[in-house]
Design an enzyme around this catalytic site. Structure first.
Site, PDB file in Angstrom:
ATOM      1  CB  SER A  76       0.495  12.997   5.934  1.00 12.68           C
ATOM      2  OG  SER A  76       0.221  11.976   5.008  1.00 12.68           O
ATOM      3  CG  ASN A 122      -1.924   6.730   2.336  1.00 13.55           C
ATOM      4  OD1 ASN A 122      -1.344   5.806   2.888  1.00 13.55           O
ATOM      5  ND2 ASN A 122      -2.428   7.727   3.019  1.00 13.55           N
ATOM      6  CG  ASP A 123      -1.525  11.074   2.271  1.00  6.45           C
ATOM      7  OD1 ASP A 123      -2.356  10.423   1.634  1.00  6.45           O
ATOM      8  OD2 ASP A 123      -1.766  11.572   3.387  1.00  6.45           O
ATOM      9  CG  ASP A 167      -2.451  15.338   7.440  1.00  8.58           C
ATOM     10  OD1 ASP A 167      -1.945  14.366   8.030  1.00  8.58           O
ATOM     11  OD2 ASP A 167      -3.518  15.257   6.799  1.00  8.58           O
ATOM     12  CD1 TRP A 226      -1.173   2.383   2.165  1.00 14.06           C
ATOM     13  CD2 TRP A 226      -2.921   1.627   0.993  1.00 14.06           C
ATOM     14  NE1 TRP A 226      -2.117   3.382   2.144  1.00 14.06           N
ATOM     15  CE2 TRP A 226      -3.210   2.938   1.433  1.00 14.06           C
ATOM     16  CE3 TRP A 226      -3.884   0.936   0.242  1.00 14.06           C
ATOM     17  CZ2 TRP A 226      -4.409   3.582   1.153  1.00 14.06           C
ATOM     18  CZ3 TRP A 226      -5.085   1.590  -0.038  1.00 14.06           C
ATOM     19  CH2 TRP A 226      -5.328   2.889   0.413  1.00 14.06           C
ATOM     20  CD  GLU A 255      -7.643  13.530   5.185  1.00 11.84           C
ATOM     21  OE1 GLU A 255      -7.518  12.728   6.119  1.00 11.84           O
ATOM     22  OE2 GLU A 255      -7.833  13.176   4.012  1.00 11.84           O
ATOM     23  CD  GLN A 266       1.151   8.570   5.689  1.00 10.59           C
ATOM     24  OE1 GLN A 266       0.166   8.259   6.337  1.00 10.59           O
ATOM     25  NE2 GLN A 266       2.306   8.893   6.264  1.00 10.59           N
TER      26      GLN A 266
HETATM   27  N1  DQQ Z   1      -3.570  10.166   4.973  1.00 11.10           N
HETATM   28  C1  DQQ Z   1      -2.774  10.143   6.167  1.00 11.10           C
HETATM   29  C2  DQQ Z   1      -3.275  11.263   6.999  1.00 11.10           C
HETATM   30  C3  DQQ Z   1      -3.886  12.157   6.016  1.00 11.10           C
HETATM   31  C4  DQQ Z   1      -4.522  11.220   5.057  1.00 11.10           C
HETATM   32  C5  DQQ Z   1      -2.931   8.797   6.823  1.00 11.10           C
HETATM   33  C6  DQQ Z   1      -4.818  11.813   3.705  1.00 11.10           C
HETATM   34  O1  DQQ Z   1      -2.216  11.871   7.728  1.00 11.10           O
HETATM   35  O2  DQQ Z   1      -4.790  13.042   6.615  1.00 11.10           O
HETATM   36  O3  DQQ Z   1      -2.378   7.791   6.000  1.00 11.10           O
HETATM   37  O4  DQQ Z   1      -4.916  10.827   2.712  1.00 11.10           O
END
Ligand code: DQQ
Length: 482
Positions: free
Chosen positions: A95, A33-34, A154, A31, A214, A50
């Site tokens: 994040s 993400n950000d 964040d 996985w 976010e 992430q």
């Molecule tokens: N993803 C993170 C957070 C953020 C969110 C968690 C946005 O810190 O707010 O994985 O996709």
């Protein structure tokens, strides 16, 4: 140039080569993400992200780390941050950003624990190979008292004179999303200043900004300031937006607001300023297929292409793909000043799912013009990019992008005003399951397509309700970044 450990083998799984991007960054498996902690350091670009090393789903988030000399080709480095049992980030390292603190690379991130998310700090003493968490984490123990907040996490940090400023993403119940401003002399002791900007969740024009923001980002661009946030509401992720306005004496006055991308995939972008002064942005390209399909693939999520931001006339935010991407160009197709039908004859032999298309179209008297990508010969599968001339809207239609029931297509659109005589200028990047589009440098729309047929790699232009002219078309097959 700093020496990093040799390429790190992150856990791998079945790579799903049919849909796995070749020139958008992603880890070997699991996985993502950000984007986090983007920084240009000693001539190298560092990208943190992430990451869940345990599988292709969002849980117990770590920080992955990669480095690049050219913003395009990346090398994986050891994981930078891992949740620590019993610590303020025991449920995840969420994040955050990176800053140069008097020569010390410093990360500020959201430690996730049973009390929610709190600002934590980690530093590196060996040129970003390993990271040490500050023993006094979290550095901000609780949200500001007296505010009724919806979520709180964040970070973005900048320096003015000798003072550090930080924004934390949040929402004020009954009002809307909020970017909360803090200041500090040393990056460790923070004082709450007040909200830098608060949205109005009841307003939908020009864009609804949700109940919580976010991943705030705040930076100077072309003499003005940009506040970018990702719109969140009741646990749902929507889209990133950018406010452009004036910033003076720690007060921000937004004048313009718009989506950073009209699609349903691009989210949680982060920017940084590189050594040449460019403002570079990456975002997370979310999947648009169900969780079972993501688990079967063994990976989920990719980064957008690096996008260079600029401020155009009347404060319009412009986005362009980084020119460094041109080094990936291979086999080339060119056409000029012909009709759509003649161009299609030329494109009949083109079949590629890793391609860049640079297209200039004069819409003429057509009602709608555009391109079909990832198209099967019978058209049963296709991803449709179009410009609706009367409505002045750019749209990406993925409803027929996949015959698989696990993919969730839709139609995403947003405004694009063309000046009198201005052609539609498209830069379209197709990368297996990613379609990322830049239109006239001032509108972007991105989405995901998961064709099921091997033959779904065709390209075709269309014009309906009248005739359009292809002013110029160049297409290149693009190589991989690994
Ligand atoms: N993803 C993170 C957070 C953020 C969110 C968690 C946005 O810190 O707010 O994985 O996709």
């Amino acid at each position: 140039m700093p020496v990093h450990p040799t390429t790190v083998a992150l856990p791998t799984a079945a790579p799903d080569p049919r849909h796995r991007p070749r020139y958008h960054f992603l880890p070997p498996a699991n996985w993502l993400n950000d984007p986090n902690g983007l920084i240009h350091w000693n001539g190298e670009y560092h990208l943190f992200y992430q990451y869940n090393p345990a599988g292709p789903f969002h849980a117990l988030i770590h920080w992955g780390h990669a480095v690049s000399a050219d913003l395009v080709h990346w090398r994986h480095l050891p994981l930078a941050l891992a949740p620590e049992p019993g610590g303020p980030d025991e449920l995840g390292c969420w994040s955050g950003c990176a800053v140069d603190h008097d020569g010390v690379p410093t990360l500020v991130y959201s430690g996730n624990s049973a009390v929610g998310q709190r600002a934590c700090v980690a530093t590196s003493a060996d040129g970003m190979q390993t990271w040490q968490k500050f023993a006094g984490n979290p550095v901000i123990a609780a949200p500001p008292p007296g505010l009724d907040l919806v979520e709180y996490r964040d970070h973005t940090i900048w320096q003015e004179d000798a003072v550090w400023y930080q924004l934390i993403g949040s929402g004020i119940r009954g009002a809307g999303g909020a970017a909360l401003l803090y200041r500090s002399a040393d990056l460790y002791a923070w004082e709450y200043v007040g909200p830098l900007c608060v949205g109005d969740a009841r307003t939908t024009a020009p864009v609804w900004t949700g109940s919580m923001w976010e991943c705030p980002d705040f930076f100077e661009l072309g003499g003005q300031h940009v506040l970018a946030v990702s719109v969140w509401d009741a646990g749902q992720l929507y889209y990133p937006v950018a406010f452009v306005g004036d910033y003076a004496r720690h007060a921000f006055t937004p004048a313009r607001l718009g989506k950073l991308d009209y699609g349903s995939s691009f989210y949680a972008p982060q920017t940084f300023r590189d050594a040449s002064g460019r403002r570079v942005m990456f975002g997370w390209m979310r999947e648009q297929r169900d969780e079972a399909a993501q688990r079967a693939a063994g990976w989920s999520g990719a980064m957008s292409l690096p996008r260079i931001l600029a401020l155009g006339a009347a404060g319009v935010l412009e986005q362009r793909p980084a020119p460094e991407l041109e080094q990936l160009r291979g086999r080339h197709i060119h056409a000029q000043a012909v009709g759509v039908a003649e161009t299609n004859a030329l494109l009949a032999g083109v079949s590629s799912d890793t391609i860049e298309i640079m297209l200039e179209l004069a819409p003429g008297d057509a009602a709608e013009v555009g391109a079909l990508m990832l198209r099967s010969p019978d058209g049963a599968e296709q991803t449709r990019l179009s410009y609706h001339c009367a409505e002045r809207r750019l749209a990406l239609d993925t409803t027929r992008a996949s015959l698989s029931g696990s993919a969730h297509g839709g139609v995403d659109s947003g405004p694009l005003e063309l000046a009198a005589g201005e052609p539609l200028r498209l830069r379209i990047f197709v990368d297996r399951s990613i379609v990322e589009v830049f239109a006239n440098e001032r509108a972007c729309v991105s989405g995901r397509a998961y064709p099921t047929r091997e033959s779904s790699a065709g390209l075709e232009l269309f014009a309906s309700g009248g005739s359009a002219t292809v002013v110029a078309l160049d297409a290149w097959e693009l190589g991989a970044i690994w």
